[in-house]
Write a protein that holds these residues in place. Structure first.
Motif, mmCIF file in Angstrom:
data_model
loop_
_atom_site.group_PDB
_atom_site.id
_atom_site.type_symbol
_atom_site.label_atom_id
_atom_site.label_comp_id
_atom_site.label_asym_id
_atom_site.label_seq_id
_atom_site.Cartn_x
_atom_site.Cartn_y
_atom_site.Cartn_z
ATOM 1 N N ALA A 46 0.545 0.010 -7.450
ATOM 2 C CA ALA A 46 -0.128 0.427 -8.684
ATOM 3 C C ALA A 46 -1.564 -0.064 -8.630
ATOM 4 O O ALA A 46 -1.822 -1.250 -8.387
ATOM 5 C CB ALA A 46 0.586 -0.151 -9.905
ATOM 6 N N VAL A 47 -2.537 0.842 -8.847
ATOM 7 C CA VAL A 47 -3.947 0.493 -8.709
ATOM 8 C C VAL A 47 -4.776 1.101 -9.837
ATOM 9 O O VAL A 47 -4.368 2.072 -10.483
ATOM 10 C CB VAL A 47 -4.524 0.975 -7.353
ATOM 11 N N ASN A 48 -5.936 0.522 -10.031
ATOM 12 C CA ASN A 48 -6.995 1.124 -10.832
ATOM 13 C C ASN A 48 -7.913 1.805 -9.832
ATOM 14 O O ASN A 48 -8.638 1.133 -9.088
ATOM 15 C CB ASN A 48 -7.737 0.056 -11.629
ATOM 16 N N ALA A 49 -7.896 3.129 -9.782
ATOM 17 C CA ALA A 49 -8.613 3.875 -8.743
ATOM 18 C C ALA A 49 -10.121 3.674 -8.793
ATOM 19 O O ALA A 49 -10.817 3.969 -7.813
ATOM 20 C CB ALA A 49 -8.280 5.359 -8.857
ATOM 21 N N LYS A 50 -10.645 3.172 -9.909
ATOM 22 C CA LYS A 50 -12.087 2.953 -10.036
ATOM 23 C C LYS A 50 -12.514 1.545 -9.619
ATOM 24 O O LYS A 50 -13.707 1.263 -9.541
ATOM 25 C CB LYS A 50 -12.522 3.208 -11.485
ATOM 26 N N ASP A 51 -11.563 0.672 -9.356
ATOM 27 C CA ASP A 51 -11.856 -0.729 -9.068
ATOM 28 C C ASP A 51 -11.657 -1.007 -7.574
ATOM 29 O O ASP A 51 -10.526 -0.979 -7.077
ATOM 30 C CB ASP A 51 -10.927 -1.625 -9.888
ATOM 31 N N PRO A 52 -12.738 -1.304 -6.827
ATOM 32 C CA PRO A 52 -12.606 -1.555 -5.386
ATOM 33 C C PRO A 52 -11.638 -2.682 -5.061
ATOM 34 O O PRO A 52 -10.894 -2.607 -4.067
ATOM 35 C CB PRO A 52 -14.036 -1.913 -4.963
ATOM 36 N N ASP A 53 -11.635 -3.744 -5.878
ATOM 37 C CA ASP A 53 -10.715 -4.851 -5.612
ATOM 38 C C ASP A 53 -9.264 -4.408 -5.740
ATOM 39 O O ASP A 53 -8.404 -4.827 -4.960
ATOM 40 C CB ASP A 53 -10.994 -6.011 -6.583
ATOM 41 N N SER A 54 -8.976 -3.578 -6.725
ATOM 42 C CA SER A 54 -7.619 -3.082 -6.914
ATOM 43 C C SER A 54 -7.204 -2.152 -5.773
ATOM 44 O O SER A 54 -6.083 -2.227 -5.263
ATOM 45 C CB SER A 54 -7.507 -2.343 -8.251
ATOM 46 N N VAL A 55 -8.130 -1.305 -5.336
ATOM 47 C CA VAL A 55 -7.838 -0.322 -4.284
ATOM 48 C C VAL A 55 -7.622 -0.998 -2.929
ATOM 49 O O VAL A 55 -7.019 -0.406 -2.028
ATOM 50 C CB VAL A 55 -8.958 0.733 -4.226
ATOM 51 N N ARG A 56 -8.063 -2.238 -2.788
ATOM 52 C CA ARG A 56 -7.840 -2.950 -1.520
ATOM 53 C C ARG A 56 -6.354 -3.169 -1.236
ATOM 54 O O ARG A 56 -5.978 -3.558 -0.129
ATOM 55 C CB ARG A 56 -8.581 -4.287 -1.531
ATOM 56 N N ALA A 57 -5.512 -2.910 -2.222
ATOM 57 C CA ALA A 57 -4.067 -2.988 -1.998
ATOM 58 C C ALA A 57 -3.606 -1.964 -0.967
ATOM 59 O O ALA A 57 -2.496 -2.059 -0.438
ATOM 60 C CB ALA A 57 -3.325 -2.761 -3.310
ATOM 61 N N LEU A 58 -4.472 -0.987 -0.655
ATOM 62 C CA LEU A 58 -4.125 0.061 0.313
ATOM 63 C C LEU A 58 -4.718 -0.207 1.693
ATOM 64 O O LEU A 58 -4.516 0.599 2.612
ATOM 65 C CB LEU A 58 -4.619 1.423 -0.202
#
Length: 380
Positions: free
Chosen positions: A200-212
């Motif tokens: 689960a991510v916030n697509a606008k947040d680079p830190d969150s997208v680093r989960a991928l």
């Protein structure tokens, strides 16, 4: 030495720089060498855009150009002799051999993502080729639909590619309901049990997208699939660090998005990986080559425990599936989707077998006709 090897490697080229074989190379890599040996003057390039009028290819992350395709890739509908099917024509992610600005060969694919094409006649439509990971993107708004995710996974696994479910808009869901994100992840517990990663991510947040990031290493290729408005283009922009892809808001009453991505495109990422963004897909027809049992192993395991081997899971005594549903251990909607997808795959498989039989018959008839013409006119 393959020309501009570093540039090719940056867009996913899998062979070593010296062009020699390796003991542990795959069958597909060996096939590539055979095709390349037949075209010694050609150079490789990857399809990064597919349009109705042709292809755009690249031989590096900063160099792309249009190419003229082979005639058999351009045959009009209804032309039968020598025509390749839709899924056999190059698509985004494919590797071509190029001489000048002309394509001379399509290199064998190591993986594919396909779906059944719209229409009454059986056809397969290529979504992407030579992919390592598929990000199945679904928004945590009204777009969230576990049954649609199951359908996507059925198509993805049929192509031999690792799927990852990406739940976007986690920030919006959490703001509206603190239990929304954990509840959505819990709804996909059957997928996690089968080894399908869920993030689960916030697509606008680079830190969150680093989960991928673990799926986006150098040389890897990933593709984003999902419905319009799920956040695919927003994810792409965040991974790139720039606003490259056009985005738009979803409709408030049903969270449906507009088709801001109008064609498939392969984009090099700063991490060294490649990302393929695709238009939203609302119709997901199986090709008939999928394995339903692999995607519903929990249901299949329960069915093996039924008293009768031919149990229909309706009112038969000793039905383990019905007992699991009544006991709250199996989601009845998941079971209903299992039955629905099983019927669709079986129907598509029958149409595929019929088409293959037709083509085989046409080939036999064509050979017989050519033989008679040779005997009559003495052709050689």
């Amino acid at each position: 030495m393959i020309p501009a090897f570093d540039a090719l490697q940056a867009i996913g080229w899998p062979l070593p720089a010296d062009g020699t074989g390796q003991a542990d190379e795959t069958a597909t890599q060996a096939q590539w060498r055979t095709v390349m040996a037949a075209h010694p003057d050609a150079r490789p390039a990857r399809v990064i855009e597919q349009h109705r009028s042709g292809y755009v290819v690249a031989d590096g992350p900063e160099h792309s150009f249009r190419v003229e395709s082979l005639p058999e890739w351009q045959r009009p509908p209804g032309y039968r002799k020598g025509t390749v099917t839709i899924d056999q024509r190059p698509g985004v992610g494919d590797w071509l051999l190029i001489e000048g600005r002309k394509a001379v060969a399509l290199l064998p694919r190591r993986s594919t993502i396909k779906r059944g094409a719209a229409g009454e006649h059986y056809q397969q439509q290529l979504i992407a080729a030579n992919v390592d990971t598929v990000f199945v993107v679904c928004g945590l708004d009204d777009d969230f639909n576990p049954r649609r995710i199951e359908r996507y996974l059925l198509l993805v696994r049929g192509g031999g590619v690792e799927p990852v479910v990406v739940l976007t808009k986690a920030d919006q869901a959490a703001a509206a309901d603190a239990d929304a994100v954990p509840g959505a992840v819990a709804a996909l517990v059957e997928l996690a049990a089968q080894g399908v990663a869920v993030r689960a991510v916030n697509a606008k947040d680079p830190d969150s997208v680093r989960a991928l990031d673990e799926w986006l290493g150098p040389g890897c290729t990933a593709v984003l699939i999902g419905s319009s408005g799920a956040g695919k283009s927003t994810l792409t922009n965040t991974m790139l660090g720039i606003e490259k892809m056009k985005t738009s808001a979803v409709r408030e009453h049903d969270s449906r998005g507009r088709h801001t991505t109008t064609h498939r495109a392969l984009i090099p990422l700063p991490s060294g990986a490649c990302l393929i963004d695709t238009p939203g897909m609302r119709e997901l027809k199986p090709t008939g080559e999928e394995d339903v049992a692999e995607n519903f192993s929990d249901v299949e395991a329960l069915a093996e425990q039924c008293r009768f081997r031919d149990c229909k899971h309706q009112k038969e005594p000793g039905c383990a599936v019905r007992e699991a549903i009544e006991g709250g251990k199996l989601d009845p909607q998941r079971f209903a989707n299992y039955l629905k997808l099983s019927d669709e795959v079986a129907g598509a498989a029958n149409r595929l077998a019929h088409r293959r039989a037709q083509k085989a018959e046409e080939k036999v008839v064509g050979k017989a006709l050519n033989k008679r013409l040779d005997e009559k006119y003495g052709r050689h």
